[in-house]
Design a protein around this motif. Structure first.
Motif, short mmCIF file in Angstrom:
data_model
loop_
_atom_site.label_atom_id
_atom_site.label_comp_id
_atom_site.label_asym_id
_atom_site.label_seq_id
_atom_site.Cartn_x
_atom_site.Cartn_y
_atom_site.Cartn_z
N VAL A 1 0.84 -1.20 0.00
CA VAL A 1 0.00 0.00 0.00
C VAL A 1 0.88 1.26 0.00
CG1 VAL A 1 -1.69 1.32 1.34
CG2 VAL A 1 -1.91 -1.17 1.14
N ASP A 2 0.55 2.19 -0.87
CA ASP A 2 1.31 3.45 -0.94
C ASP A 2 0.79 4.50 0.02
OD1 ASP A 2 3.26 2.97 -3.09
OD2 ASP A 2 1.49 2.75 -4.36
N VAL A 3 -0.54 4.60 0.12
CA VAL A 3 -1.11 5.71 0.89
C VAL A 3 -2.55 5.36 1.25
CG1 VAL A 3 -1.92 6.90 -1.20
CG2 VAL A 3 -1.47 8.23 0.87
N MET A 4 -3.05 6.00 2.28
CA MET A 4 -4.45 5.84 2.66
C MET A 4 -5.28 6.94 2.02
SD MET A 4 -4.80 3.30 4.92
CE MET A 4 -5.97 3.71 6.18
N GLY A 5 -6.37 6.56 1.38
CA GLY A 5 -7.33 7.52 0.85
C GLY A 5 -8.57 7.53 1.73
N GLN A 6 -9.47 8.44 1.44
CA GLN A 6 -10.71 8.54 2.21
C GLN A 6 -11.89 8.76 1.29
OE1 GLN A 6 -11.48 12.03 4.80
NE2 GLN A 6 -11.85 10.55 6.44
N VAL A 7 -12.96 8.01 1.52
CA VAL A 7 -14.18 8.19 0.75
C VAL A 7 -14.82 9.51 1.16
CG1 VAL A 7 -16.48 7.28 0.24
CG2 VAL A 7 -14.56 5.69 0.59
N VAL A 8 -15.04 10.38 0.17
CA VAL A 8 -15.62 11.69 0.47
C VAL A 8 -17.00 11.86 -0.17
CG1 VAL A 8 -13.41 12.85 0.84
CG2 VAL A 8 -14.38 12.74 -1.48
N GLU A 9 -17.40 10.95 -1.04
CA GLU A 9 -18.72 11.05 -1.64
C GLU A 9 -19.12 9.68 -2.19
OE1 GLU A 9 -20.75 13.19 -5.50
OE2 GLU A 9 -19.34 14.39 -4.32
N VAL A 10 -20.39 9.33 -2.01
CA VAL A 10 -20.95 8.10 -2.57
C VAL A 10 -22.20 8.47 -3.36
CG1 VAL A 10 -21.92 5.82 -2.09
CG2 VAL A 10 -20.10 6.73 -0.62
N ASN B 1 -25.36 1.62 -11.09
CA ASN B 1 -23.97 2.00 -10.89
C ASN B 1 -23.76 2.41 -9.43
OD1 ASN B 1 -22.35 2.25 -13.65
ND2 ASN B 1 -24.44 2.88 -14.03
N HIS B 2 -22.51 2.47 -9.06
CA HIS B 2 -22.16 2.87 -7.70
C HIS B 2 -20.85 3.66 -7.83
CE1 HIS B 2 -22.62 2.12 -3.29
NE2 HIS B 2 -21.32 2.37 -3.28
N VAL B 3 -20.88 4.91 -7.44
CA VAL B 3 -19.73 5.80 -7.65
C VAL B 3 -19.12 6.18 -6.31
CG1 VAL B 3 -18.93 7.95 -8.69
CG2 VAL B 3 -20.89 6.74 -9.68
N LEU B 4 -17.81 5.98 -6.21
CA LEU B 4 -17.07 6.40 -5.03
C LEU B 4 -16.09 7.49 -5.42
CD1 LEU B 4 -16.12 2.99 -3.32
CD2 LEU B 4 -18.07 4.47 -2.82
#
Length: 243
Positions: A104-113, A119-122
């Motif tokens: 793993v390079d980095v942690m991301g964060q879900v900011v919108e769903v 469909n399902h957009v992250l």
């Protein structure tokens, strides 16, 4: 090496803390553990872990170092937690996604769903400097799944966000349907993109040297950055989990 095509969802059965590490026992989907051996590698939410014991069919134990627990979401797992799993690729196997190292390079964060029809957009935020390696139509791995970036936006401070669109099959085979705003995710950058970007940046630094600060100021006045001058060609091809 892994392909980024998640093969199922495993459930955490038990945790045991020991000095400097934590042991995990996972329950895999039926048939996942066939032929699995001690010492084999399994990507767990995109983190490469080594099998240390096989207590029962379709079960395995893994030891996770303290540094890994600190830098990933594995430290937050509890009994009942669900994670994406993939066994290591075999020689000659089809690579339906793109090559992954399981680091793993980095942690991301879900900011919108968002959930448009079928469909399902992250949308996920990334800190600087990692967004310099993310481009629309390029590859990225999120929690071990090879995905295609649908949209990406970089901010002047080097941070930014990207979006992935997930088809129903991807949601069925992964934990992405469980993710809500604020959820942390593991991100592994596509290595070929990283090499391309870093090579261009190094060449610019070598050729322009002292002129770089002035060039960056000039670009900033136009609302641009050096990263936008080195957009690699869009990568073609998409697998079922790169929707």
């Amino acid at each position: 090496m892994f392909t980024g095509i998640v093969q199922g969802v495993a459930q955490v059965l038990a945790l045991q803390d020991r000095s400097g590490l934590r042991s995990l026992r996972l329950q895999f989907p039926t048939g996942f553990g066939e032929g699995l051996e001690i010492g084999a590698s399994v990507a767990c939410d995109g983190v490469c872990l080594t099998v240390t014991a096989l207590p029962a069919p379709d079960q395995a134990d893994f030891d996770v170092m303290q540094q890994t627990l600190t830098l990933t979401t594995l430290g937050a797992l509890v009994p009942g937690s669900r994670i994406n799993v993939e066994r290591a690729a075999r020689d000659g196997a089809e690579i339906g996604g793109h090559p992954l190292s399981g680091h793993v390079d980095v942690m991301g964060q879900v900011v919108e769903v968002r959930q448009p029809e079928n469909n399902h957009v992250l949308r996920m935020a990334l800190p600087a400097p990692w967004m310099r390696y993310v481009f629309a139509k390029g590859y990225i791995a999120v929690n071990g799944a090879s995905l295609t970036v649908a949209q990406a936006q970089r901010e002047r401070d080097g941070s930014g966000w990207f979006e992935v669109w997930l088809i129903p099959e991807t949601l069925r085979m992964t934990t992405f349907g469980d993710k809500t705003v604020g959820a942390a995710v593991h991100v592994e950058i596509d290595r070929s993109t990283q090499v391309f970007v870093d090579t261009v940046r190094a060449a610019l630094d070598e050729k322009l040297g002292p002129l770089l600060p002035a060039l960056e100021r000039l670009l900033a006045q136009q609302g641009l950055s050096l990263d936008e001058l080195q957009n690699p060609p869009a990568q073609l091809g998409a697998a079922s989990q790169k929707a």
